[in-house]
Design an enzyme around this catalytic site. Structure first.
Site, PDB file in Angstrom:
ATOM      1  N   ASN A  10       0.871  -1.175   0.000  1.00  8.30           N
ATOM      2  CA  ASN A  10       0.000   0.000   0.000  1.00  8.30           C
ATOM      3  C   ASN A  10       0.907   1.225   0.000  1.00  8.30           C
ATOM      4  OD1 ASN A  10      -1.801   2.048   0.440  1.00  8.30           O
ATOM      5  ND2 ASN A  10      -2.380   1.413   2.518  1.00  8.30           N
ATOM      6  N   TRP A  11       0.950   1.893  -1.123  1.00  8.98           N
ATOM      7  CA  TRP A  11       1.877   3.028  -1.256  1.00  8.98           C
ATOM      8  C   TRP A  11       1.374   4.308  -0.606  1.00  8.98           C
ATOM      9  CZ3 TRP A  11       3.492   2.229  -7.114  1.00  8.98           C
ATOM     10  CH2 TRP A  11       4.359   1.120  -7.179  1.00  8.98           C
ATOM     11  N   HIS A  97      -9.329   1.685   5.088  1.00  5.66           N
ATOM     12  CA  HIS A  97      -8.012   1.790   5.724  1.00  5.66           C
ATOM     13  C   HIS A  97      -8.117   2.725   6.923  1.00  5.66           C
ATOM     14  CE1 HIS A  97      -3.831   2.675   6.487  1.00  5.66           C
ATOM     15  NE2 HIS A  97      -3.561   1.540   5.864  1.00  5.66           N
ATOM     16  N   GLY A 235       2.984  -1.162   4.154  1.00  9.59           N
ATOM     17  CA  GLY A 235       3.156   0.239   3.783  1.00  9.59           C
ATOM     18  C   GLY A 235       4.612   0.540   3.485  1.00  9.59           C
ATOM     19  N   GLY A 236       5.301   1.102   4.474  1.00  4.17           N
ATOM     20  CA  GLY A 236       6.674   1.579   4.309  1.00  4.17           C
ATOM     21  C   GLY A 236       7.623   0.620   3.605  1.00  4.17           C
TER      22      GLY A 236
HETATM   23  P1  13P Z   1       3.324   0.210   7.545  1.00  3.22           P
HETATM   24  O1  13P Z   1       3.728  -1.110   6.915  1.00  3.22           O
HETATM   25  O2  13P Z   1       4.115   1.362   7.035  1.00  3.22           O
HETATM   26  O3  13P Z   1       3.260   0.098   9.032  1.00  3.22           O
HETATM   27  O4  13P Z   1       1.815   0.483   7.047  1.00  3.22           O
HETATM   28  C1  13P Z   1       0.882  -0.511   7.160  1.00  3.22           C
HETATM   29  C2  13P Z   1      -0.331  -0.131   6.420  1.00  3.22           C
HETATM   30  O5  13P Z   1      -1.061   0.751   6.828  1.00  3.22           O
HETATM   31  C3  13P Z   1      -0.632  -0.820   5.162  1.00  3.22           C
HETATM   32  O6  13P Z   1      -1.904  -0.528   4.707  1.00  3.22           O
END
Ligand code: 13P
Length: 252
Positions: A10-11, A97, A235-236
């Protein structure tokens, strides 16, 4: 039948179209590797980068939107409709989300309308649920997550259930580096599957449940070894091709 693993990046509000294009091209061999190992691989760029990402990514790569509107068209300034996504060959949409729940008034009831609209268009909703730190500390995780699932999936049939994907993301672990233990992840995902059974009957056993929140190459394997965790929403660690590659390699 075993559920197929799914790794989804998820960018969020990251990457320009040029950066998304570069990533999509670089990820082509990864898509082949994932396919050969029966793993589904995907990314969710911003609306603006969907077209270029879809065009440049391997066919087997899932390219998901991060939101949609439930109406086909109309006076909804700033929104994007399902027919607009379909035209770009986007068949997956992330909904609910926690960042959208927190900042954009995305309620489970609204998600329910979007999920129904997506299913009517033969698209895949990736519905996110998760409790805040306050709720976690008050021991309300299951109450909160159960309600999000029941409201979000209200009125769905057993057949609808087959097309759903769920992500459990404890809000307190998103972007914080504070991981939920694998015990917590398994316990909540197992609870989610029980609630799914109430909502959509037998197809609950086929629904993929992803874990999300500070997933990294160092911990992804442990989460995926939990019986009710079928993949990760990242995410990250999905933003750089190197760490995205490592995430995939860890779960092969
Ligand atoms: P992180 O992996 O950056 O903690 O984010 C998770 C997220 O919200 C994916 O949708």
């Amino acid at each position: 039948m075993a559920r197929r693993k799914l790794l989804m990046g998820n960018w969020k509000m990251n990457k320009t179209s040029a950066e998304a294009k570069e990533f999509a091209i670089a990820a082509k061999p990864l898509a082949q590797l994932a396919k050969a190992n029966k793993i589904d691989l995907g990314v969710a760029p911003t609306y603006l980068s969907l077209q270029v990402t879809r065009a440049k990514a391997a066919k087997s790569m899932i390219v998901a939107a991060q939101n949609c509107h439930y109406k086909e068209s109309g006076a909804y300034t700033g929104e994007v409709s399902i027919p607009m996504l379909k035209e770009m060959k986007i068949n997956w949409v992330i909904l609910g989300h926690s960042e959208r729940r927190a900042y954009d008034n995305e309620t489970s009831e609204k998600c329910n309308l979007k999920i129904k609209a997506l299913l009517a268009n033969d698209m895949t909703p990736l519905y996110c649920v998760g409790e805040t730190l306050e709720e976690f500390e008050a021991g309300k995780t299951k109450e909160v997550v159960g309600e999000q699932i029941r409201k979000g999936l209200e009125g769905l049939s057993e057949e609808d259930g087959k097309k759903l994907v769920i992500a459990y993301e404890p809000v307190w672990s998103i972007g914080t580096g504070k991981n939920a233990s694998t015990e917590i992840a398994q316990d909540v995902c197992n609870f989610i599957r029980k609630v799914l059974k109430e909502c959509v009957g037998k197809s609950a056993s086929k629904i993929r449940i992803l874990y999300g929140g500070s997933v990294k190459p160092e911990n992804i394997k442990a989460y995926l070894s939990c019986p009710d965790v079928d993949g990760a929403l990242v995410g990250g660690a999905s933003l750089k091709i190197d760490s995205y590659t490592k995430l995939l390699e860890e779960i092969i």
